[in-house]
Write a protein that holds these residues in place. Structure first.
Motif, PDB file in Angstrom:
ATOM      1  N   PRO A  19      -5.965   3.504  -1.910  1.00  0.00           N
ATOM      2  CA  PRO A  19      -7.212   3.393  -1.579  1.00  0.00           C
ATOM      3  C   PRO A  19      -7.647   2.447  -0.234  1.00  0.00           C
ATOM      4  CG  PRO A  19      -6.864   2.491  -3.433  1.00  0.00           C
ATOM      5  CD  PRO A  19      -5.589   3.184  -3.366  1.00  0.00           C
ATOM      6  N   GLU A  20      -6.794   1.491  -0.272  1.00  0.00           N
ATOM      7  CA  GLU A  20      -7.191   0.737   0.865  1.00  0.00           C
ATOM      8  C   GLU A  20      -6.791   1.169   2.161  1.00  0.00           C
ATOM      9  OE1 GLU A  20      -5.881  -1.735  -2.633  1.00  0.00           O
ATOM     10  OE2 GLU A  20      -5.015   0.147  -1.561  1.00  0.00           O
ATOM     11  N   ASN A  45      -9.043   1.464 -10.044  1.00  0.00           N
ATOM     12  CA  ASN A  45      -9.295   1.366  -8.724  1.00  0.00           C
ATOM     13  C   ASN A  45      -8.026   1.541  -7.967  1.00  0.00           C
ATOM     14  OD1 ASN A  45      -8.250  -1.149  -9.341  1.00  0.00           O
ATOM     15  ND2 ASN A  45      -9.599  -2.088  -8.382  1.00  0.00           N
ATOM     16  N   ALA A  94      -6.849   4.631   2.589  1.00  0.00           N
ATOM     17  CA  ALA A  94      -7.712   6.116   2.817  1.00  0.00           C
ATOM     18  C   ALA A  94      -9.139   5.713   3.342  1.00  0.00           C
ATOM     19  CB  ALA A  94      -8.281   6.459   1.174  1.00  0.00           C
ATOM     20  N   GLU A  95      -9.550   4.222   3.236  1.00  0.00           N
ATOM     21  CA  GLU A  95     -10.528   3.572   3.774  1.00  0.00           C
ATOM     22  C   GLU A  95     -10.580   3.491   5.303  1.00  0.00           C
ATOM     23  OE1 GLU A  95     -11.341  -0.045   1.843  1.00  0.00           O
ATOM     24  OE2 GLU A  95     -11.995   0.939  -0.173  1.00  0.00           O
ATOM     25  N   ARG A  96      -9.315   3.417   5.773  1.00  0.00           N
ATOM     26  CA  ARG A  96      -8.975   3.314   7.104  1.00  0.00           C
ATOM     27  C   ARG A  96      -8.726   4.703   7.999  1.00  0.00           C
ATOM     28  NH1 ARG A  96      -5.987  -2.248   8.314  1.00  0.00           N
ATOM     29  NH2 ARG A  96      -7.286  -3.603   7.187  1.00  0.00           N
ATOM     30  N   HIS A 114       0.919  -1.168  -0.012  1.00  0.00           N
ATOM     31  CA  HIS A 114      -0.086  -0.170  -0.056  1.00  0.00           C
ATOM     32  C   HIS A 114       0.696   1.140  -0.050  1.00  0.00           C
ATOM     33  CE1 HIS A 114      -3.245  -2.688   0.552  1.00  0.00           C
ATOM     34  NE2 HIS A 114      -3.216  -3.060   1.848  1.00  0.00           N
TER      35      HIS A 114
END
Length: 322
Positions: free
Chosen positions: A288-289, A244, A291-293, A203
């Motif tokens: 993005p992974e 994505n 950003a979700e956290r 990431h």
């Protein structure tokens, strides 16, 4: 044999990597341009034509470090990516004399900017999985081939996640068209590294003084400054063929009126004369992974930059609970 020796080095670093976070459910990252953070001791790096009060003065340099340390302490980040550091000695002095109880280790990969002498360093409570390295491959823009002279890449394991932090400091003057292709080429160099790290399963986080605007609707600064380059857009876009994988500018989680990270003292009077002297040219771009956290993003810019830095930090906190 050389490959085996290198592999042993990597394994040794990984085995001894420690996680000294106070709260293992959170990961807080700060990015901060600390404006010529020199230690004041000879030999000093960079051209002597660059003048600042603490050059050659360890006492004034210590006073500046103390003020920087106050800001770091206030926000208690687990990782601090610092732009405009003189060298590892200066970074270790900051850590040793002003942050010794914070659990940080200092890391720095020497850059190639001999004129300013500036480097990009890292203070972290999570030890890297392997030695830091610098991306030296040249990027391309127009007929310019150029690398980013000041950067590092650090790989971490946080829980079950693999994170690659790329600390950068690009060429200055975001509105100078003579530097357009130079900065775009620097971005292209870092982008190539980021894409490779993504394909390796990391990431990616790109953090630092990019010296350019994000012109997107969701993350533009308080004055909606528009770039003349594609620097931030290209970094955020990662692989154009993949929809994505775009990186997220954490600025979008901050109210627009608070989105500024730099004071441009137009008349050199040492104070902020108006909001038109405040812009956002520092950024933290995250996968993005990640950003979700995100739990929280702060732009701690409610202090007088005089005597500290002409930049303000960015602080982002991630939830790392499974």
């Amino acid at each position: 044999m050389k490959y085996i020796a290198f592999l042993c080095l990597i394994l040794t670093v990984s085995v001894h990597a420690e996680d000294r976070r106070k709260d293992k459910s959170k990961l807080t990252l700060m990015s901060f341009n600390v404006e010529f953070m020199w230690d004041g001791y000879p030999p000093e790096e960079g051209s002597e034509s660059i003048k600042f009060a603490h050059r050659g003065n360890p006492e004034l340099a210590a006073a500046k470090m103390a003020r920087i340390a106050e800001i770091i302490r206030k926000h208690d980040p687990d990782m601090v990516s610092l732009d405009e550091v003189e060298n590892l000695d200066a970074l270790e002095r900051l850590n040793r004399e002003f942050l010794s109880d914070m659990g940080y280790e200092a890391y720095l990969k020497n850059g190639r900017d001999q004129y300013t002498g500036q480097d990009v360093g890292l203070l972290t409570r999570i030890d890297p999985d392997e030695p830091l390295w610098r991306e030296d491959r040249r990027g391309r823009s127009g007929d310019v081939n150029k690398s980013a002279s000041k950067n590092y890449i650090a790989k971490f394991t946080v829980g079950d996640e693999r994170i690659a932090l790329i600390g950068v400091h690009f060429l200055s003057r975001p509105t100078d068209r003579r530097r357009l292709h130079d900065r775009q080429a620097q971005a292209d160099s870092i982008l190539n590294a980021a894409r490779e790290l993504d394909t390796e399963g990391f990431h990616v986080i790109i953090a630092g003084d990019i010296n350019d605007y994000d012109g997107s609707k969701e993350a533009s600064d308080h004055r909606s400054n528009q770039p003349i380059t594609n620097v931030v857009a290209s970094l955020r876009g990662m692989d154009p063929a993949t929809a994505n994988d775009d990186l997220v500018n954490v600025a979008q989680f901050v109210p627009k009126k608070r989105r500024y990270t730099c004071h441009w003292d137009k008349n050199n009077n040492g104070k902020i004369d108006g909001r038109d002297e405040l812009t956002s040219i520092d950024h933290i771009l995250v996968a993005p992974e990640l950003a979700e956290r995100i739990d929280e993003v702060e732009f701690p810019n409610r202090y007088d930059p005089a005597g500290i830095s002409d930049h303000f930090p960015i602080v982002v906190t991630f939830n790392t609970d499974e």
